[in-house]
Design a protein around this motif. Structure first.
Motif, PDB file in Angstrom:
ATOM      1  N   GLY A   1       0.963  -1.229  -0.035  1.00 10.03           N
ATOM      2  CA  GLY A   1       0.114   0.111   0.005  1.00 10.03           C
ATOM      3  C   GLY A   1       0.992   1.335   0.078  1.00 10.03           C
ATOM      4  O   GLY A   1       1.859   1.543   0.898  1.00 10.03           O
ATOM      5  N   VAL A   2       0.562   2.186  -0.769  1.00 16.02           N
ATOM      6  CA  VAL A   2       1.298   3.642  -0.784  1.00 16.02           C
ATOM      7  C   VAL A   2       0.192   4.654  -0.553  1.00 16.02           C
ATOM      8  O   VAL A   2      -0.851   4.596  -1.139  1.00 16.02           O
ATOM      9  CB  VAL A   2       1.983   3.529  -2.191  1.00 16.02           C
ATOM     10  N   ASP A   3       0.735   5.560   0.512  1.00 13.26           N
ATOM     11  CA  ASP A   3      -0.229   6.570   0.722  1.00 13.26           C
ATOM     12  C   ASP A   3       0.795   7.632   1.397  1.00 13.26           C
ATOM     13  O   ASP A   3       1.836   7.462   1.705  1.00 13.26           O
ATOM     14  CB  ASP A   3      -1.402   6.151   1.630  1.00 13.26           C
ATOM     15  N   PHE A   4       0.286   9.118   1.250  1.00  8.02           N
ATOM     16  CA  PHE A   4       1.318  10.116   1.751  1.00  8.02           C
ATOM     17  C   PHE A   4       0.728  10.523   2.944  1.00  8.02           C
ATOM     18  O   PHE A   4       1.414  11.335   3.975  1.00  8.02           O
ATOM     19  CB  PHE A   4       1.079  11.367   0.902  1.00  8.02           C
ATOM     20  N   SER A   5      -0.330   9.953   3.877  1.00  7.33           N
ATOM     21  CA  SER A   5      -0.811   9.886   5.180  1.00  7.33           C
ATOM     22  C   SER A   5      -0.206   9.018   6.043  1.00  7.33           C
ATOM     23  O   SER A   5      -0.552   7.725   5.897  1.00  7.33           O
ATOM     24  CB  SER A   5      -2.405  10.098   5.357  1.00  7.33           C
ATOM     25  N   SER A   6       0.529   9.620   6.922  1.00  7.17           N
ATOM     26  CA  SER A   6       1.163   8.628   7.791  1.00  7.17           C
ATOM     27  C   SER A   6       0.262   7.994   8.697  1.00  7.17           C
ATOM     28  O   SER A   6       0.485   7.003   9.236  1.00  7.17           O
ATOM     29  CB  SER A   6       2.347   9.144   8.806  1.00  7.17           C
ATOM     30  N   GLY A   7      -0.846   8.770   8.952  1.00  7.23           N
ATOM     31  CA  GLY A   7      -1.777   8.314   9.867  1.00  7.23           C
ATOM     32  C   GLY A   7      -2.750   7.118   9.477  1.00  7.23           C
ATOM     33  O   GLY A   7      -3.032   6.151  10.253  1.00  7.23           O
ATOM     34  N   MET A   8      -2.960   7.338   8.044  1.00 10.05           N
ATOM     35  CA  MET A   8      -3.644   6.320   7.348  1.00 10.05           C
ATOM     36  C   MET A   8      -2.839   5.126   7.151  1.00 10.05           C
ATOM     37  O   MET A   8      -3.454   3.961   7.240  1.00 10.05           O
ATOM     38  CB  MET A   8      -4.260   6.917   5.907  1.00 10.05           C
ATOM     39  N   ILE A   9      -1.670   4.949   6.815  1.00  8.62           N
ATOM     40  CA  ILE A   9      -0.653   4.052   6.846  1.00  8.62           C
ATOM     41  C   ILE A   9      -0.695   3.247   7.938  1.00  8.62           C
ATOM     42  O   ILE A   9      -0.632   2.266   7.955  1.00  8.62           O
ATOM     43  CB  ILE A   9       0.586   4.385   6.298  1.00  8.62           C
ATOM     44  N   GLY A  10      -0.609   4.102   9.004  1.00 13.24           N
ATOM     45  CA  GLY A  10      -0.521   3.310  10.337  1.00 13.24           C
ATOM     46  C   GLY A  10      -1.704   2.644  10.783  1.00 13.24           C
ATOM     47  O   GLY A  10      -1.566   1.392  11.452  1.00 13.24           O
TER      48      GLY A  10
END
Length: 235
Positions: A83-92
């Protein structure tokens, strides 16, 4: 708001007055309890339609958020899923839900992948990109796929002008444009900037061969056209 576990009106207001990245960092812990998460029906319909094209090797969820699209990637792929995303909160949040997946924090307009995946999917993200930003996004997905790889996503045409949904979405986009004109940083989220014809043109310009097929499981409008289509962009 939405449910006992969802964000309050105050929390949503703070999110809406933030940048896209900061807004999703704030929303991440409660995101799955909002209507913003891609409905299970769309995920299931997409996986069912993709079944005849698989199985695939390694899979990529573009703008993965809390990981809804990883359900489809996991079902379709025999190799690793990322998964790739720029939100560290969402990735967490996604990492906690899918500890066996790989995650990369990056701006998807400049993804750091090259020919590493056989399937890429994306759900509910394209409204966060202005039309002029789509070429960089699609070119990045194209580079990330191996030759013969497939980029798949569900998409719908704007509702007819005679429907309430048309005016609701038009009003929402209007409010967002006013908000972004008077408040910085901008929060890009528009529902009417991704018609199928424009998306197809941008995908083809990136090098993809594009076809669409109806997601019949999601039902049809009164005129017989499907509510959702599955876009299939082949490298």
């Amino acid at each position: 708001m939405f449910s006992a576990h969802g964000p309050s009106l105050r929390e949503l207001t703070v999110q809406a007055l933030s940048s896209v990245e900061r807004g999703y960092d704030l929303l991440a812990p409660k995101f799955d309890h909002t209507p913003f998460r891609t409905p299970e029906g769309i995920l299931e319909a997409t996986a069912e339609a993709l079944d005849e094209y698989g199985p695939f090797g390694d899979g990529l969820d573009v703008c993965c958020g809390t990981g809804a699209g990883l359900l489809v990637a996991r079902a379709m792929c025999t190799g690793s899923i990322t998964g790739v995303d720029f939100s560290s909160g969402m990735i967490g949040q996604a990492r906690r839900a899918y500890p066996d997946a790989n995650f990369v924090r990056a701006d998807v307009r400049a993804m750091p992948f090259r020919e590493g995946f056989d399937l890429a999917v994306s759900f509910g993200a394209f409204g966060h990109f202005l039309p002029e930003e789509r070429p960089a996004l699609f070119e990045g997905v194209y580079r990330a796929l191996r030759p013969g790889g497939l980029f798949a996503f569900a998409i719908s045409d704007p509702p007819p002008v005679t429907t309430l949904a048309h005016w609701v979405l038009l009003g929402f986009d209007g409010v967002m444009r006013v908000r972004n004109a008077v408040w910085k940083p901008p929060f890009v989220m528009y529902y009417r900037t991704t018609p199928i014809a424009a998306m197809t043109k941008d995908l083809q310009a990136a090098g993809f061969t594009v076809t669409t097929e109806p997601l019949d499981a999601m039902g049809h409008r009164r005129d017989g056209t499907p509510h959702f289509w599955l876009a299939l962009a082949r490298k």
